[in-house]
Design a protein around this motif. Structure first.
Motif, PDB file in Angstrom:
ATOM      1  N   ARG A 123       0.839  -1.211   0.000  1.00 57.46           N
ATOM      2  CA  ARG A 123       0.000   0.000   0.000  1.00 57.46           C
ATOM      3  C   ARG A 123       0.870   1.256   0.000  1.00 57.46           C
ATOM      4  NH1 ARG A 123      -5.404  -0.571   0.867  1.00 57.46           N
ATOM      5  NH2 ARG A 123      -5.783   1.479   1.737  1.00 57.46           N
ATOM      6  N   ALA A 124       1.918   1.238   0.820  1.00 53.19           N
ATOM      7  CA  ALA A 124       2.811   2.399   0.894  1.00 53.19           C
ATOM      8  C   ALA A 124       3.534   2.621  -0.438  1.00 53.19           C
ATOM      9  CB  ALA A 124       3.816   2.216   2.033  1.00 53.19           C
ATOM     10  N   ARG A 157       1.056   4.133  -2.913  1.00 52.59           N
ATOM     11  CA  ARG A 157       0.813   5.537  -2.581  1.00 52.59           C
ATOM     12  C   ARG A 157       2.000   6.421  -2.953  1.00 52.59           C
ATOM     13  NH1 ARG A 157      -2.146   4.434   3.187  1.00 52.59           N
ATOM     14  NH2 ARG A 157      -4.268   4.621   2.398  1.00 52.59           N
ATOM     15  N   LEU A 212       1.746   9.390  -5.651  1.00 51.99           N
ATOM     16  CA  LEU A 212       2.044  10.755  -5.225  1.00 51.99           C
ATOM     17  C   LEU A 212       3.141  11.363  -6.085  1.00 51.99           C
ATOM     18  CD1 LEU A 212       1.258  12.868  -3.072  1.00 51.99           C
ATOM     19  CD2 LEU A 212       3.070  11.931  -1.645  1.00 51.99           C
ATOM     20  N   PHE A 253      -6.793  -0.782  -3.804  1.00 54.32           N
ATOM     21  CA  PHE A 253      -7.565   0.455  -3.934  1.00 54.32           C
ATOM     22  C   PHE A 253      -8.588   0.282  -5.041  1.00 54.32           C
ATOM     23  CE2 PHE A 253      -3.376   1.669  -2.353  1.00 54.32           C
ATOM     24  CZ  PHE A 253      -3.710   2.408  -1.231  1.00 54.32           C
ATOM     25  N   GLN A 293      -8.799   6.816  -5.082  1.00 51.47           N
ATOM     26  CA  GLN A 293      -8.737   6.280  -3.728  1.00 51.47           C
ATOM     27  C   GLN A 293      -7.306   6.055  -3.247  1.00 51.47           C
ATOM     28  OE1 GLN A 293     -11.103   5.888  -1.324  1.00 51.47           O
ATOM     29  NE2 GLN A 293     -12.343   7.054  -2.776  1.00 51.47           N
ATOM     30  N   VAL A 294      -6.363   5.891  -4.174  1.00 51.05           N
ATOM     31  CA  VAL A 294      -4.969   5.737  -3.768  1.00 51.05           C
ATOM     32  C   VAL A 294      -4.553   6.946  -2.931  1.00 51.05           C
ATOM     33  CG1 VAL A 294      -2.578   5.568  -4.561  1.00 51.05           C
ATOM     34  CG2 VAL A 294      -4.374   4.295  -5.761  1.00 51.05           C
ATOM     35  N   LEU A 295      -4.929   8.147  -3.379  1.00 47.21           N
ATOM     36  CA  LEU A 295      -4.551   9.358  -2.644  1.00 47.21           C
ATOM     37  C   LEU A 295      -5.554   9.728  -1.556  1.00 47.21           C
ATOM     38  CD1 LEU A 295      -3.133  11.709  -5.418  1.00 47.21           C
ATOM     39  CD2 LEU A 295      -1.896  10.336  -3.760  1.00 47.21           C
ATOM     40  N   ASP A 346      -7.282   7.059   3.746  1.00 51.88           N
ATOM     41  CA  ASP A 346      -6.203   7.236   4.712  1.00 51.88           C
ATOM     42  C   ASP A 346      -6.027   6.076   5.683  1.00 51.88           C
ATOM     43  OD1 ASP A 346      -8.326   7.536   6.492  1.00 51.88           O
ATOM     44  OD2 ASP A 346      -8.078   9.694   6.680  1.00 51.88           O
ATOM     45  N   TRP A 355       0.986   9.457   6.113  1.00 52.59           N
ATOM     46  CA  TRP A 355       0.261   9.568   4.843  1.00 52.59           C
ATOM     47  C   TRP A 355      -0.798  10.659   4.921  1.00 52.59           C
ATOM     48  CZ3 TRP A 355       0.667   9.072  -0.027  1.00 52.59           C
ATOM     49  CH2 TRP A 355      -0.469   9.091  -0.833  1.00 52.59           C
ATOM     50  N   SER A 356      -1.591  10.629   5.966  1.00 55.40           N
ATOM     51  CA  SER A 356      -2.676  11.592   6.098  1.00 55.40           C
ATOM     52  C   SER A 356      -2.159  13.020   6.209  1.00 55.40           C
ATOM     53  CB  SER A 356      -3.526  11.243   7.317  1.00 55.40           C
ATOM     54  OG  SER A 356      -4.622  12.095   7.422  1.00 55.40           O
ATOM     55  N   ARG A 399       0.415  15.475  -0.602  1.00 57.00           N
ATOM     56  CA  ARG A 399      -0.894  14.825  -0.768  1.00 57.00           C
ATOM     57  C   ARG A 399      -2.013  15.842  -0.530  1.00 57.00           C
ATOM     58  NH1 ARG A 399      -4.287  12.577   3.358  1.00 57.00           N
ATOM     59  NH2 ARG A 399      -5.872  11.237   2.419  1.00 57.00           N
TER      60      ARG A 399
END
Length: 193
Positions: free
Chosen positions: A15-16, A19, A23, A54, A59-61, A64, A103-104, A109
């Motif tokens: 997932r990371a 993302r 990004l 995702f 939804q990738v970005l 959270d 991430w959040s 982002r």
């Protein structure tokens, strides 16, 4: 067979990677010019694997992964708080959770979510979903009908102020939280000038 802890860590790493790739690519190329295939290639996965993690490129970005943390925070709020104290607890809790998550709280982002029209629209829908969870919680907590005018006005005032402050912020930081809490104070005081 892979142990459950290692499997969860691998999923989190994947997932990371997705993302980070999204990004980077969207920051450099723009949202429309970046394809799912490019994100998958940069993350060293297949595009079908990306869709296991995702449901869409947005939804990738947007997502959270903080739903459980927010729910846990709500369950720890002590009973019997007056409405504005409850609002302060919720806002502080939500802010603390989001700000502690790399991430959040990622500034790039945040910039993309506000500047790319497709992402801004999808992010608003996600914010509305989270807001509805907050409304349902406040309704249950206060014993107020969720569709009643008093609660709808209370939520509308709070959410409008919060959106105004968040939209003017360059990033979500401690100053943003302080502004949000002062805004709640002003609402509670009847909006003195």
């Amino acid at each position: 067979m892979t142990p459950p802890g290692r499997r969860a860590a691998h999923k989190q790493q994947t997932r990371a990677a997705i993302r980070a790739a999204a990004l980077d690519l969207i920051s450099r190329q723009g949202y429309q010019a970046t394809t799912v295939a490019q994100i998958a290639e940069a993350a060293d996965i297949s595009h079908t694997t990306l869709f296991r993690y995702f449901e869409s490129k947005e939804q990738v970005l947007i997502h959270d992964d903080l739903d459980d943390a927010r729910q846990e925070m709500l369950t720890r709020i002590p009973p019997g708080l007056p409405p504005f104290d409850l609002a302060r607890q919720i806002v502080t809790g939500m802010f603390t959770i989001a700000n502690a998550d790399p991430w959040s709280s990622n500034a790039e982002r945040f910039r993309l979510l506000r500047s790319e029209p497709v992402l801004a629209m999808a992010y608003q829908l996600e914010a509305d979903r989270v807001m509805q969870e907050g409304i349902d919680f406040i309704a249950d907590y206060t014993g107020t009908p969720a569709d009643g005018l008093p609660l709808r006005v209370f939520i509308a005032a709070l959410s409008a102020v919060m959106m105004h402050i968040a939209n003017r912020a360059d990033s979500i930081d401690q100053t943003t939280l302080e502004d949000l809490l002062v805004a709640i104070d002003l609402l509670e005081q009847g909006l003195p000038l």
